[in-house]
Design an enzyme around this catalytic site. Sequence first.
Site, short mmCIF file in Angstrom:
data_model
loop_
_atom_site.label_atom_id
_atom_site.label_comp_id
_atom_site.label_asym_id
_atom_site.label_seq_id
_atom_site.Cartn_x
_atom_site.Cartn_y
_atom_site.Cartn_z
CB ALA A 200 -0.84 0.58 1.58
CB ILE A 201 2.04 4.46 -1.82
CG1 ILE A 201 2.21 2.93 -2.21
CG2 ILE A 201 2.24 5.49 -2.08
CD1 ILE A 201 2.92 3.12 -4.22
CB THR A 202 -2.59 6.22 -0.43
OG1 THR A 202 -3.21 6.10 -1.99
CG2 THR A 202 -1.28 7.36 -0.90
CB SER A 203 -4.32 2.03 -0.63
OG SER A 203 -3.78 0.70 0.07
CB THR A 207 -2.22 -7.54 -3.15
OG1 THR A 207 -3.35 -7.90 -3.20
CG2 THR A 207 -2.25 -9.46 -2.47
CG ASP A 260 -6.81 10.47 -9.97
OD1 ASP A 260 -6.58 11.40 -10.18
OD2 ASP A 260 -7.49 10.36 -8.63
CB SER A 268 1.07 3.01 -13.58
OG SER A 268 0.33 2.55 -12.58
CE LYS A 292 -7.74 4.25 -7.35
NZ LYS A 292 -6.04 3.87 -7.74
#
Lengths: 495, 495
Positions: A200-203, A207, A260, A268, A292
């Site tokens: 995770a980066i911002t979540s 997984t 985004d 990506s 999103k």
Amino acid sequence: MLKIRRVAIDTYPENTAFLLRQSNGYSAEQFQALRKIRVNGDSAEILATLALVDEPTMLKPGEIGLGEQAFRRLGLPEGAPVAIEQAMPPTSLEFVRRKIDGDTLQDDEISAIIRDIAAHRYSPMEIGAFLVACASFMSTQETLAVTRAMADVGNRFDWKAPLVVDKHCIGGIPGNRTSMIVVPIVAAHGLIMPKTSSRAITSPSGTADTMEVLANVDMCEADMRAIVAREKAVLAWGGRVNLSPADDVLISVERPLRIDTFDQMVASILSKKLAAGSTHLVLDIPVGPTAKVRSQDDAVRLRKLFEHVADKIGIVIDIVTTDGSQPIGRGVGPVLEARDVMAVLRNDADAPPDLREHALFLAGHVLDFDPALRGGRGYARAMELLASGEALAAMERLIEAQGRQTTRYAPGEHVHEIHSPHDGRVNAIDCHRIARIARLAGAPMDKGAGIDLLHKVGSDVRKGQALYRIHAQSRIGLGFARDLAMEDSGHEVAR
Amino acid sequence: MLKIRRVAIDTYPENTAFLLRQSNGYSAEQFQALRKIRVNGDSAEILATLALVDEPTMLKPGEIGLGEQAFRRLGLPEGAPVAIEQAMPPTSLEFVRRKIDGDTLQDDEISAIIRDIAAHRYSPMEIGAFLVACASFMSTQETLAVTRAMADVGNRFDWKAPLVVDKHCIGGIPGNRTSMIVVPIVAAHGLIMPKTSSRAITSPSGTADTMEVLANVDMCEADMRAIVAREKAVLAWGGRVNLSPADDVLISVERPLRIDTFDQMVASILSKKLAAGSTHLVLDIPVGPTAKVRSQDDAVRLRKLFEHVADKIGIVIDIVTTDGSQPIGRGVGPVLEARDVMAVLRNDADAPPDLREHALFLAGHVLDFDPALRGGRGYARAMELLASGEALAAMERLIEAQGRQTTRYAPGEHVHEIHSPHDGRVNAIDCHRIARIARLAGAPMDKGAGIDLLHKVGSDVRKGQALYRIHAQSRIGLGFARDLAMEDSGHEVAR
């Protein structure tokens, strides 16, 4: 030449070098030019930001200090000789300037930009400029070029097989840990599914973060290959194997700027899949008011872009749009999500039905890639493999193969419940809000931190009844999360 | 609460705060959130980037280290108590995101962005994102709103006079130090001309850098007012009096990214003029193959934008497009330019004729603002004031009033001449190249560094004859400049 001295200061993610302000052989005006320097050692070099030191105990004349991050990245021992020079801006910045001016770039110009970004030659400011210029307009050809260029830098897997399946969700829905169910189902069926995932980066969890509650996910390519050869699948963290490293650099700027765009998303995701050697991909696009993608029109636009680029780079893609109106499952955060995943695989009676259903749906689509199953028989086969315990057995084999986690993680012991303000029915759950609260509680760094959703959309609740429970491992984390939740719980309860 | 400890590390222009990694009351995951922090003292606060320290000699538990830059900006003594908290992104970033998405912003939204930028609440990356988004499209209304918003933050002068004249060049032409001739001419005539100038950022000298060779330029508003009351004019550095501070922040990002859109140029220049209280402005737009404006079409487009915005904010503007095909005068760099300026004011026989002519032309346009002189009599009046020595006398009075420079600056003693490769005629001189070479020699930080142009366009030269002389104060500077000049001298000599 200067001698390296390690300085016990960590300026992550920036590399920092330290020089004495006095008696260093440079004058003030050269320092101005030297703010960003290239540190050249015998066998390695890095770019670093220069800080000036007035403290003679920290450095001696003839020494260059390297902060922890810079010392690690350069990888040379203390005392090793290095030279420094002004770090010149990369020449590909000229193309970025043309893009800012509204030009459409050629493939080789885009390649040059992506190579320099992957090599950490751009500052965050320069990366931001490139991304914003792309956000204002990108041709489909440019999106394709970015995708290819990103896959071309870094590692590239070749599984020497005609059918290497993958499954990906564009993200944004907390608790959506279907990969950990889909992969064992597909492996049990016998298709090759070497799944690399991000942290995770911002979540509140990726997984890789959730899988790590159960097993080691940090492995080299050779280990991945050995496991896939035996188990048909793997659930590994992608960070170690250097797939599309430019993507990681771009993401580090996209996130804080919250850029985004669909173009960046397609480049990506598909560059990672191309680099990972996937031939067939099921892509999940959740659509919902706090997801999103927020409308079917946008979903169609995104779908077409994915299909176009995937087709050009030779990946067979099956895109499914799904319900993204609320979190999936109950747990949000590594430990709580792992609990839900195992409950589904074990066919527990109280396993979250939405997580189970969503995973079966996606697994069915993946299995439909098998020529032997075509004709929509994938879903039935997925149900069969889950119900029979074959998927659970495959998961257990994967855990053993990757190395069972030795730390016993548990939900965070600091707990706070958020209650319904009145009698009514849960009408909506804000995915963003839930993610932020779980994150402030400490997820994903604190594995046990997160949120346990006790009532989902459609559920009847009484005044004062708990809507969800925040778990944290530290009192500070619980305080942060509770403050945010009390400001707005993220739940709409209709009277 | 933490106690401030001063750390002798200078991370200009960034504020850096230091905390022990261990025993600081925060856990790893909070640090991640805390990378950018707000340091709150009793009476002041700053934003700073956080660095972690593993060295217990540098800091004690309960202390927060502040680097030189951060310590200075916060302005509190060592030992003073401060609290830290996560620096939240400014809310106006939401408007930047909308601008990135292609929206046109309202005046109050633009105001909010500019206020936050002036207050240093944006990172360079975020400023870059705003600028690039603006570069892709800006409505005239938005440019006007940016101009007004920039003038509204910071100081604003009111000279209580109906006619406050000013003169500005959009820049890009080395040696173009006309302000130091125009101001004394206009002052000798009796108009009010309180000229604030910038220091060079990427050029080899700004008017403030060159004037400083002769006199003090760093003064507060009260001193400026006193000098203007007596001498009608001043030639001051604008940095101290805080006019349009947002402009300085924007420029710090525009320059490295080389964003030089017309919209930004108009907003930058006119916001400063509005803040400085100018009522009438002569604006010089040099046009040439290596100037900022390279075609008459572009000059017309820029002129119209300047006229539109100036009109809306109530500044009378007279725009002149001039020859920008080569540097003006002979000297490039503070000392060499000051020498040329004084030669013109003294009516020396060998004073650079192009500098003299250009200054008279602009002074004539400024004097034409005087109702008593209307009808194009300004130029003749300017010639008269220069030839009679009245302009020189006015300059001497200004120098005395501002404080005559006590340091005797001389051209840098390290010298290298660049020679013509063959017989021929100087056909072109590249303004960019000359500026870069002078800059690498050390200008403007080393006052004596720079270039002395010995032959201008149209001059016949022999093989081996010196085209120009590089002056530097340090051997390193001379080496940098010489290397660049030998790669490409910037002079085209036609056979």
